[in-house]
Design a protein around this motif. Sequence first.
Motif, PDB file in Angstrom:
ATOM      1  N   ASP A   1     -37.334  46.398 -54.134  1.00 10.52           N
ATOM      2  CA  ASP A   1     -37.403  47.800 -54.076  1.00 10.52           C
ATOM      3  C   ASP A   1     -38.365  48.439 -55.272  1.00 10.52           C
ATOM      4  OD1 ASP A   1     -35.138  47.494 -52.662  1.00 10.52           O
ATOM      5  OD2 ASP A   1     -33.672  47.358 -54.161  1.00 10.52           O
ATOM      6  N   LYS A   2     -38.649  47.794 -56.395  1.00  7.11           N
ATOM      7  CA  LYS A   2     -39.547  48.237 -57.230  1.00  7.11           C
ATOM      8  C   LYS A   2     -40.860  48.612 -56.742  1.00  7.11           C
ATOM      9  CE  LYS A   2     -38.980  49.597 -60.674  1.00  7.11           C
ATOM     10  NZ  LYS A   2     -38.683  50.809 -61.359  1.00  7.11           N
ATOM     11  N   LEU A   3     -41.210  47.296 -55.776  1.00  9.92           N
ATOM     12  CA  LEU A   3     -42.582  47.577 -55.079  1.00  9.92           C
ATOM     13  C   LEU A   3     -42.715  48.756 -54.359  1.00  9.92           C
ATOM     14  CD1 LEU A   3     -45.322  46.597 -53.903  1.00  9.92           C
ATOM     15  CD2 LEU A   3     -44.006  44.901 -52.702  1.00  9.92           C
ATOM     16  N   ILE A   4     -41.454  49.008 -53.292  1.00 13.52           N
ATOM     17  CA  ILE A   4     -41.675  50.292 -52.551  1.00 13.52           C
ATOM     18  C   ILE A   4     -41.712  51.323 -53.120  1.00 13.52           C
ATOM     19  CG2 ILE A   4     -39.890  51.156 -50.969  1.00 13.52           C
ATOM     20  CD1 ILE A   4     -39.150  48.431 -49.926  1.00 13.52           C
ATOM     21  N   GLU A   5     -40.778  51.334 -54.408  1.00  9.68           N
ATOM     22  CA  GLU A   5     -40.716  52.728 -55.104  1.00  9.68           C
ATOM     23  C   GLU A   5     -41.977  53.141 -55.726  1.00  9.68           C
ATOM     24  OE1 GLU A   5     -39.351  53.633 -59.703  1.00  9.68           O
ATOM     25  OE2 GLU A   5     -38.154  52.203 -58.570  1.00  9.68           O
ATOM     26  N   GLN A   6     -42.808  52.016 -56.484  1.00  7.72           N
ATOM     27  CA  GLN A   6     -44.134  52.265 -57.011  1.00  7.72           C
ATOM     28  C   GLN A   6     -45.107  52.564 -56.218  1.00  7.72           C
ATOM     29  OE1 GLN A   6     -44.145  49.514 -60.257  1.00  7.72           O
ATOM     30  NE2 GLN A   6     -43.097  50.933 -61.588  1.00  7.72           N
ATOM     31  N   TRP A   7     -45.250  51.746 -54.783  1.00 11.76           N
ATOM     32  CA  TRP A   7     -46.119  51.977 -54.020  1.00 11.76           C
ATOM     33  C   TRP A   7     -46.068  53.544 -53.250  1.00 11.76           C
ATOM     34  CZ3 TRP A   7     -50.863  50.871 -52.309  1.00 11.76           C
ATOM     35  CH2 TRP A   7     -51.221  51.164 -51.139  1.00 11.76           C
ATOM     36  N   THR A   8     -45.218  53.976 -53.573  1.00 17.48           N
ATOM     37  CA  THR A   8     -45.139  55.432 -52.923  1.00 17.48           C
ATOM     38  C   THR A   8     -45.780  56.381 -53.753  1.00 17.48           C
ATOM     39  OG1 THR A   8     -42.622  55.283 -52.194  1.00 17.48           O
ATOM     40  CG2 THR A   8     -43.218  57.225 -52.382  1.00 17.48           C
ATOM     41  N   VAL A   9     -45.733  56.018 -54.846  1.00 20.17           N
ATOM     42  CA  VAL A   9     -46.613  56.893 -55.867  1.00 20.17           C
ATOM     43  C   VAL A   9     -48.083  56.424 -55.905  1.00 20.17           C
ATOM     44  CG1 VAL A   9     -47.186  57.753 -58.303  1.00 20.17           C
ATOM     45  CG2 VAL A   9     -44.834  57.553 -57.504  1.00 20.17           C
ATOM     46  N   SER A  10     -48.305  55.204 -56.044  1.00 20.48           N
ATOM     47  CA  SER A  10     -49.582  54.581 -56.424  1.00 20.48           C
ATOM     48  C   SER A  10     -50.597  54.798 -55.042  1.00 20.48           C
ATOM     49  CB  SER A  10     -49.606  53.067 -56.521  1.00 20.48           C
ATOM     50  OG  SER A  10     -48.799  52.847 -57.912  1.00 20.48           O
ATOM     51  N   ARG A  11     -49.892  55.109 -53.926  1.00 19.67           N
ATOM     52  CA  ARG A  11     -50.653  55.215 -52.592  1.00 19.67           C
ATOM     53  C   ARG A  11     -51.447  56.261 -52.778  1.00 19.67           C
ATOM     54  NH1 ARG A  11     -47.280  54.536 -47.480  1.00 19.67           N
ATOM     55  NH2 ARG A  11     -49.311  55.421 -46.772  1.00 19.67           N
ATOM     56  N   LYS A  12     -51.026  57.237 -53.570  1.00 21.99           N
ATOM     57  CA  LYS A  12     -51.863  58.402 -53.618  1.00 21.99           C
ATOM     58  C   LYS A  12     -53.183  58.488 -54.643  1.00 21.99           C
ATOM     59  CE  LYS A  12     -47.712  61.154 -54.395  1.00 21.99           C
ATOM     60  NZ  LYS A  12     -46.776  62.058 -55.136  1.00 21.99           N
TER      61      LYS A  12
ATOM     62  N   LEU B   1     -54.722  60.173 -63.573  1.00 17.53           N
ATOM     63  CA  LEU B   1     -55.815  59.943 -62.591  1.00 17.53           C
ATOM     64  C   LEU B   1     -56.001  60.477 -61.208  1.00 17.53           C
ATOM     65  CD1 LEU B   1     -58.314  58.011 -62.499  1.00 17.53           C
ATOM     66  CD2 LEU B   1     -57.170  56.248 -61.865  1.00 17.53           C
ATOM     67  N   ILE B   2     -54.830  60.504 -60.661  1.00 14.42           N
ATOM     68  CA  ILE B   2     -54.578  61.066 -59.330  1.00 14.42           C
ATOM     69  C   ILE B   2     -54.844  62.427 -59.299  1.00 14.42           C
ATOM     70  CG2 ILE B   2     -52.612  61.700 -57.673  1.00 14.42           C
ATOM     71  CD1 ILE B   2     -51.233  59.521 -58.557  1.00 14.42           C
ATOM     72  N   ASP B   3     -54.377  63.241 -60.125  1.00 11.86           N
ATOM     73  CA  ASP B   3     -55.059  64.686 -60.324  1.00 11.86           C
ATOM     74  C   ASP B   3     -56.389  64.664 -60.670  1.00 11.86           C
ATOM     75  OD1 ASP B   3     -52.313  65.627 -60.108  1.00 11.86           O
ATOM     76  OD2 ASP B   3     -52.142  65.852 -62.189  1.00 11.86           O
ATOM     77  N   TRP B   4     -56.993  63.839 -61.425  1.00  8.68           N
ATOM     78  CA  TRP B   4     -58.506  64.078 -61.890  1.00  8.68           C
ATOM     79  C   TRP B   4     -59.266  63.726 -60.413  1.00  8.68           C
ATOM     80  CZ3 TRP B   4     -62.349  59.865 -62.077  1.00  8.68           C
ATOM     81  CH2 TRP B   4     -63.596  60.302 -62.708  1.00  8.68           C
ATOM     82  N   LEU B   5     -58.874  62.748 -59.732  1.00  7.67           N
ATOM     83  CA  LEU B   5     -59.486  62.244 -58.405  1.00  7.67           C
ATOM     84  C   LEU B   5     -59.637  63.216 -57.473  1.00  7.67           C
ATOM     85  CD1 LEU B   5     -58.315  58.560 -58.102  1.00  7.67           C
ATOM     86  CD2 LEU B   5     -60.619  59.132 -58.765  1.00  7.67           C
ATOM     87  N   LYS B   6     -58.585  64.101 -57.342  1.00 11.67           N
ATOM     88  CA  LYS B   6     -58.617  65.230 -56.541  1.00 11.67           C
ATOM     89  C   LYS B   6     -59.632  66.298 -56.794  1.00 11.67           C
ATOM     90  CE  LYS B   6     -53.510  65.106 -55.549  1.00 11.67           C
ATOM     91  NZ  LYS B   6     -52.356  65.706 -55.865  1.00 11.67           N
ATOM     92  N   GLU B   7     -60.242  66.198 -58.078  1.00 12.22           N
ATOM     93  CA  GLU B   7     -61.122  67.158 -58.498  1.00 12.22           C
ATOM     94  C   GLU B   7     -62.540  66.646 -58.247  1.00 12.22           C
ATOM     95  OE1 GLU B   7     -60.193  68.486 -62.292  1.00 12.22           O
ATOM     96  OE2 GLU B   7     -58.086  69.394 -61.910  1.00 12.22           O
TER      97      GLU B   7
END
Length: 319
Positions: free
Chosen positions: A109-120, A68-74
């Motif tokens: 820790d899991k919240l911080i880890e996954q938010w790092t990617v999801s914020r994209k 989804l991240i890649d598709w949204l960029k396009e």
Amino acid sequence: MLEQNRIGLGMAAIGRPQYINIKHEESNESFSLKNFKEKGKLAIENAYQNGIRHFDTSPGYGIAESLLIDWLKEKKDPSITVSTKWGYTYVADFDPNATEHEVKEHSIDKLIEQWTVSRKLLPYLKIYQIHSATLESRVLENSEVLSRLHSIKKSHKIHIGLSTTGDNQVEVLQKAMDIFIEGEQLFQSFQCTFNILEQSIKKFKNELDHLEGRLIIKETMANGRLIPNKQYPEYNVLYVFMNTLAAKYHVGIDAVAMQYCMESFPKALVLSGTNDNDHLVSNLKANQFKLSSSEMKQLSAFGIESSDYWKERKRLEWS
């Protein structure tokens, strides 16, 4: 067609090859990750071309977020909205024989880890959810987690939500609705299981109809149990009635199941969980008709005890 498409795309089946469901069609194809990715990209684009503008994803859905991240960029379409979750990690590595598919962890820790990617997913990301919040995980008592979610809400002007699963959905909703930070209700969006069989969240209909964010309804087909099959003869009367309604409105049984949810909660977003374009088109026909009050009442009469529903669901296999 009705003016507003209230159907979004749930991406579990797009990001991982197996999920909890009754498989009605068997495939003899050997698994190819490359082909799976291409099929996933196509499924997202097909959904968009069919009018879908909301996409619901999660790190627990395999490669769904990255696709989804890649598709949204396009795509770059500001009418698109996204919800994602944190708290589950996909661990099956696309192995059909895996004994463990996902691991739940509701830690800071899991919240911080996954938010790092999801914020994209920003600026399309409008709802950030705890994935399957439960009383047992005590995530709703974790002040560090709640504070971080509040900070994310304030920093990015998005709604904080949670998804519910299990026979204590109602208890989880009640606890979440009572959480306030700085005088504001923290959780303003909920993603709940609701369908003809599992109707427990109706207890909070008034509150769910007046959320600042959105109610998102998942598992409208009861993981495939609402599609007529021989495994559940106790639902034969329901299947006959749904077939009658499908014939009356010139739609499939799937559209009847989805329209029931849409009519029960008129402001809710209802998720289609398919990765097949033909099935999606069939689902979208739920936008084209309305069930009468009498038909709604008849369908509601088929609801079962929440505890029985979830016991039955636990017997389903990953497929």
